[in-house]
Design a protein around this motif. Sequence first.
Motif, PDB file in Angstrom:
ATOM      1  N   HIS A 191      18.534  36.586  76.102  1.00 31.58           N
ATOM      2  CA  HIS A 191      18.585  37.036  77.498  1.00 31.58           C
ATOM      3  C   HIS A 191      17.236  37.596  77.947  1.00 31.58           C
ATOM      4  CE1 HIS A 191      22.833  36.515  78.586  1.00 31.58           C
ATOM      5  NE2 HIS A 191      23.072  36.707  77.293  1.00 31.58           N
ATOM      6  N   SER A 192      16.397  37.988  76.985  1.00 33.25           N
ATOM      7  CA  SER A 192      15.065  38.485  77.345  1.00 33.25           C
ATOM      8  C   SER A 192      14.245  37.382  78.016  1.00 33.25           C
ATOM      9  CB  SER A 192      14.339  38.980  76.092  1.00 33.25           C
ATOM     10  OG  SER A 192      14.228  37.938  75.122  1.00 33.25           O
ATOM     11  N   LEU A 193      14.554  36.127  77.675  1.00 32.01           N
ATOM     12  CA  LEU A 193      13.856  35.008  78.300  1.00 32.01           C
ATOM     13  C   LEU A 193      14.218  34.904  79.776  1.00 32.01           C
ATOM     14  CD1 LEU A 193      11.899  32.765  77.401  1.00 32.01           C
ATOM     15  CD2 LEU A 193      13.879  31.286  77.041  1.00 32.01           C
ATOM     16  N   TYR A 194      15.494  35.149  80.098  1.00 31.30           N
ATOM     17  CA  TYR A 194      15.913  35.155  81.497  1.00 31.30           C
ATOM     18  C   TYR A 194      15.247  36.298  82.267  1.00 31.30           C
ATOM     19  CZ  TYR A 194      19.684  32.146  79.725  1.00 31.30           C
ATOM     20  OH  TYR A 194      20.401  31.143  79.122  1.00 31.30           O
ATOM     21  N   GLU A 195      15.188  37.455  81.620  1.00 27.90           N
ATOM     22  CA  GLU A 195      14.590  38.616  82.269  1.00 27.90           C
ATOM     23  C   GLU A 195      13.122  38.388  82.551  1.00 27.90           C
ATOM     24  OE1 GLU A 195      15.404  41.801  79.616  1.00 27.90           O
ATOM     25  OE2 GLU A 195      17.572  41.783  79.961  1.00 27.90           O
ATOM     26  N   ALA A 196      12.423  37.782  81.594  1.00 31.05           N
ATOM     27  CA  ALA A 196      11.000  37.493  81.793  1.00 31.05           C
ATOM     28  C   ALA A 196      10.803  36.499  82.930  1.00 31.05           C
ATOM     29  CB  ALA A 196      10.396  36.952  80.499  1.00 31.05           C
ATOM     30  N   ALA A 197      11.667  35.501  82.995  1.00 33.52           N
ATOM     31  CA  ALA A 197      11.565  34.515  84.073  1.00 33.52           C
ATOM     32  C   ALA A 197      11.849  35.149  85.431  1.00 33.52           C
ATOM     33  CB  ALA A 197      12.544  33.370  83.809  1.00 33.52           C
ATOM     34  N   SER A 198      12.821  36.073  85.486  1.00 32.60           N
ATOM     35  CA  SER A 198      13.140  36.757  86.746  1.00 32.60           C
ATOM     36  C   SER A 198      11.980  37.636  87.197  1.00 32.60           C
ATOM     37  CB  SER A 198      14.407  37.593  86.576  1.00 32.60           C
ATOM     38  OG  SER A 198      15.510  36.778  86.244  1.00 32.60           O
ATOM     39  N   ILE A 199      11.338  38.316  86.248  1.00 31.17           N
ATOM     40  CA  ILE A 199      10.188  39.156  86.576  1.00 31.17           C
ATOM     41  C   ILE A 199       9.055  38.315  87.144  1.00 31.17           C
ATOM     42  CG2 ILE A 199       8.393  40.636  85.576  1.00 31.17           C
ATOM     43  CD1 ILE A 199      10.528  41.655  83.622  1.00 31.17           C
ATOM     44  N   ASP A 200       8.897  37.089  86.606  1.00 34.22           N
ATOM     45  CA  ASP A 200       7.851  36.188  87.095  1.00 34.22           C
ATOM     46  C   ASP A 200       8.200  35.553  88.429  1.00 34.22           C
ATOM     47  OD1 ASP A 200       6.298  36.718  84.902  1.00 34.22           O
ATOM     48  OD2 ASP A 200       6.983  34.957  83.761  1.00 34.22           O
ATOM     49  N   GLY A 201       9.400  35.865  88.951  1.00 30.69           N
ATOM     50  CA  GLY A 201       9.783  35.371  90.264  1.00 30.69           C
ATOM     51  C   GLY A 201      10.566  34.084  90.264  1.00 30.69           C
ATOM     52  N   SER A 203      13.633  31.614  90.457  1.00 28.63           N
ATOM     53  CA  SER A 203      14.959  31.648  91.067  1.00 28.63           C
ATOM     54  C   SER A 203      16.018  31.244  90.041  1.00 28.63           C
ATOM     55  CB  SER A 203      15.005  30.707  92.266  1.00 28.63           C
ATOM     56  OG  SER A 203      14.818  29.359  91.842  1.00 28.63           O
ATOM     57  N   GLU A 204      17.283  31.398  90.425  1.00 26.04           N
ATOM     58  CA  GLU A 204      18.378  31.038  89.517  1.00 26.04           C
ATOM     59  C   GLU A 204      18.330  29.542  89.188  1.00 26.04           C
ATOM     60  OE1 GLU A 204      21.461  31.975  87.042  1.00 26.04           O
ATOM     61  OE2 GLU A 204      20.381  33.387  88.325  1.00 26.04           O
ATOM     62  N   TRP A 205      18.049  28.718  90.184  1.00 25.19           N
ATOM     63  CA  TRP A 205      17.975  27.274  89.946  1.00 25.19           C
ATOM     64  C   TRP A 205      16.800  26.920  89.039  1.00 25.19           C
ATOM     65  CZ3 TRP A 205      19.817  22.828  89.189  1.00 25.19           C
ATOM     66  CH2 TRP A 205      19.045  21.673  89.280  1.00 25.19           C
ATOM     67  N   GLN A 206      15.661  27.605  89.188  1.00 25.60           N
ATOM     68  CA  GLN A 206      14.507  27.356  88.330  1.00 25.60           C
ATOM     69  C   GLN A 206      14.792  27.737  86.877  1.00 25.60           C
ATOM     70  OE1 GLN A 206      11.621  29.625  90.609  1.00 25.60           O
ATOM     71  NE2 GLN A 206      10.612  27.752  91.339  1.00 25.60           N
ATOM     72  N   ILE A 207      15.569  28.812  86.693  1.00 27.91           N
ATOM     73  CA  ILE A 207      15.962  29.227  85.340  1.00 27.91           C
ATOM     74  C   ILE A 207      16.866  28.166  84.715  1.00 27.91           C
ATOM     75  CG2 ILE A 207      17.307  30.915  84.025  1.00 27.91           C
ATOM     76  CD1 ILE A 207      16.292  33.058  85.947  1.00 27.91           C
TER      77      ILE A 207
END
Length: 301
Positions: A191-201, A203-207
């Motif tokens: 889940h840390s990978l999701y958090e890092a991606a969210s911090i980088d801006g 979106s849910e679809w990009q994740i």
Amino acid sequence: MAGMHTPEARINKHKADWRGWKFMWPFAVVFVFVFIIPIVYAIYISFFKKQMIGGTKFVGLQNYQRLLVDQQFWSSVGRVALFTVVQVPIMLFLAAAMALAIDSMKLHGTKFFRISTFLPYAVPAVVSTLIWGFVYGAKYGLVGSFNDFFGTNVDVLKPSVLLAAIGNINTWEFTGYNMLIFYSSLSTIPHSLYEAASIDGASEWQIVKSIKLPELKGSLAITVIFSIIGSFQLFNEPSILQNMVPGNAITTYYTPNMYAYNLSFSGNQSNYAAALAIVMAVITMAIAYAVQLNSMKEQMK
């Protein structure tokens, strides 16, 4: 000390270690008797033919040559091939969508949703087919009640849409099973990978596109292979619906498995049925192997 020699353990690298077989032999014995021996016996009897006069006679590859020009056999193969090409992508798309919905953590009642979608897989195929057979009934089932209420004449068991009706049953049965395979793959992503991606801006679809979908490639190959094998072994659903469908919409050679069954138990042609089974096994393995090779190439890119 200088005058003392340290004893060295001597390891015989060439000596085989059979300790693992002590745990393996119960499975190995069962595997040989219920899988290997029946296959070898099927191959053996496929080279013979029963005759009314003279008994069983060795005919070599005659059964296989007959199979090559058997229109009923190729008709059944074409039918399950069409079934596979249409039904499997729809089922796996729904399974992946469900897995992504559960993994998103935004779905209320996740545990109930997961159990309810998997529950149809726990229902025996015969029971599932009977349930859907009564639902499909144009005179006595849910479809019949729908027709009476709206004054329509819908018949989902007519020959033109019968294969789609069977595909719907299979989709209902196995979508939840494939969903759990996809969900297991998604659960391994930190889940840390999701958090890092969210911090980088992101979106849910990009994740989903950049992290989750690539993770599903391995499990997708497994589900595709299992689904292809299951589709080419289609038997329970059409054989149960055969007595519910009016007319002769489901023939004795509707699928290869039905054809082999009827040849062996109704037509007294077990040798020819064995040849059919062997050929279908080879076709299925070849397709599954091709899918596996393609998946390995995609993962290595």
